[in-house]
Design a protein around this motif. Structure first.
Motif, PDB file in Angstrom:
ATOM      1  N   LEU A 175      -4.631  80.046  26.459  1.00 21.93           N
ATOM      2  CA  LEU A 175      -4.479  79.629  27.951  1.00 21.93           C
ATOM      3  C   LEU A 175      -5.721  78.467  28.311  1.00 21.93           C
ATOM      4  O   LEU A 175      -5.396  77.501  28.912  1.00 21.93           O
ATOM      5  N   ILE A 176      -6.799  78.783  27.897  1.00 21.75           N
ATOM      6  CA  ILE A 176      -7.754  78.097  28.106  1.00 21.75           C
ATOM      7  C   ILE A 176      -7.871  76.596  27.643  1.00 21.75           C
ATOM      8  O   ILE A 176      -8.158  75.321  27.974  1.00 21.75           O
ATOM      9  N   ALA A 177      -7.416  76.802  26.022  1.00 24.03           N
ATOM     10  CA  ALA A 177      -7.137  75.365  25.354  1.00 24.03           C
ATOM     11  C   ALA A 177      -6.137  74.560  26.098  1.00 24.03           C
ATOM     12  O   ALA A 177      -6.131  73.279  26.018  1.00 24.03           O
ATOM     13  N   MET A 178      -4.855  75.293  26.594  1.00 25.49           N
ATOM     14  CA  MET A 178      -3.995  74.608  27.213  1.00 25.49           C
ATOM     15  C   MET A 178      -4.262  73.996  28.440  1.00 25.49           C
ATOM     16  O   MET A 178      -4.082  72.677  28.887  1.00 25.49           O
ATOM     17  N   LEU A 179      -5.012  74.854  29.196  1.00 23.56           N
ATOM     18  CA  LEU A 179      -5.741  74.264  30.594  1.00 23.56           C
ATOM     19  C   LEU A 179      -6.737  73.018  30.352  1.00 23.56           C
ATOM     20  O   LEU A 179      -6.655  72.016  30.882  1.00 23.56           O
ATOM     21  N   THR A 180      -7.433  73.012  29.217  1.00 27.77           N
ATOM     22  CA  THR A 180      -8.410  72.072  28.807  1.00 27.77           C
ATOM     23  C   THR A 180      -7.697  70.819  28.486  1.00 27.77           C
ATOM     24  O   THR A 180      -7.969  69.645  29.195  1.00 27.77           O
TER      25      THR A 180
END
Length: 193
Positions: free
Chosen positions: A128-133
């Motif tokens: 999720l953090i990678a997607m948001l990044t």
């Protein structure tokens, strides 16, 4: 989480229904095997124990919630401004906040959730953090310029995660509509200082 297979999916589906029906304490590998028709030996090839199975199930459900609310969220060609990002994050948070599986795990598997809140990030959190990044890195919004997308994504994720997991503590005084409104203000205020 390993690649889905029909056997894994059947077992995860069985665990999901068992948790909703019986709770986490009574959902065992034996119960999952019985409900899914997958042998216990096969289950143990996929998961070391019921806690590992629960962790995979939680990852699958969180990923599904993100996909339902933000289809194409990981697609960097779909550029979003800060307001659209805030709207999508609030939608995802609301989906997850009201998810019956998360509610059951919050009530009965506090230890499992605490592992991912206090000690380390899990696979779904990293995803999720990678997607948001990626979303932040490709945003054309000049209000987001000059900020490190990974740093912003991580802080946003941690803030939203805290709000989602502690939402029952705020009801009352915050009804669901007020909760979402205030979360939107929090996210938007962080994105657009």
């Amino acid at each position: 989480m390993a690649a889905p297979t029909p056997t894994r999916d059947r077992a995860l589906d069985a665990a999901h229904s068992s948790i909703l029906e019986l709770g986490t304490e009574r959902t065992t590998m034996v119960e999952v095997a019985r409900r899914s028709g997958v042998g216990r030996t096969t289950l143990y090839r996929h998961w070391a124990d019921i806690t590992a199975l629960f962790a995979d199930l939680l990852t699958r459900e969180l990923t599904a919630a993100v996909t339902r609310v933000g289809p194409g969220l990981a697609d960097p060609t779909l550029q979003r401004d800060a307001d659209e990002i805030a709207d999508q994050l609030c939608g995802i948070a609301d989906q997850i906040r009201t998810d019956p599986l998360l509610d059951a795990m919050r009530r009965h598997e506090a230890g499992l959730l605490a592992e991912y809140l206090l000690h380390r990030l899990g696979a779904s959190q990293h995803a999720l953090i990678a997607m948001l990044t990626g979303v932040l890195a490709h945003s054309p919004d000049p209000r987001l310029a000059g900020r490190d997308p990974g740093t912003v994504a991580t802080m946003l994720y941690l803030a939203v995660q805290g709000a989602v997991l502690s939402a029952p503590l705020a009801d009352p005084p915050l009804d669901p509509v007020t909760w979402r409104t205030e979360l939107h203000r929090l996210i938007r205020g962080y994105l657009i200082p």
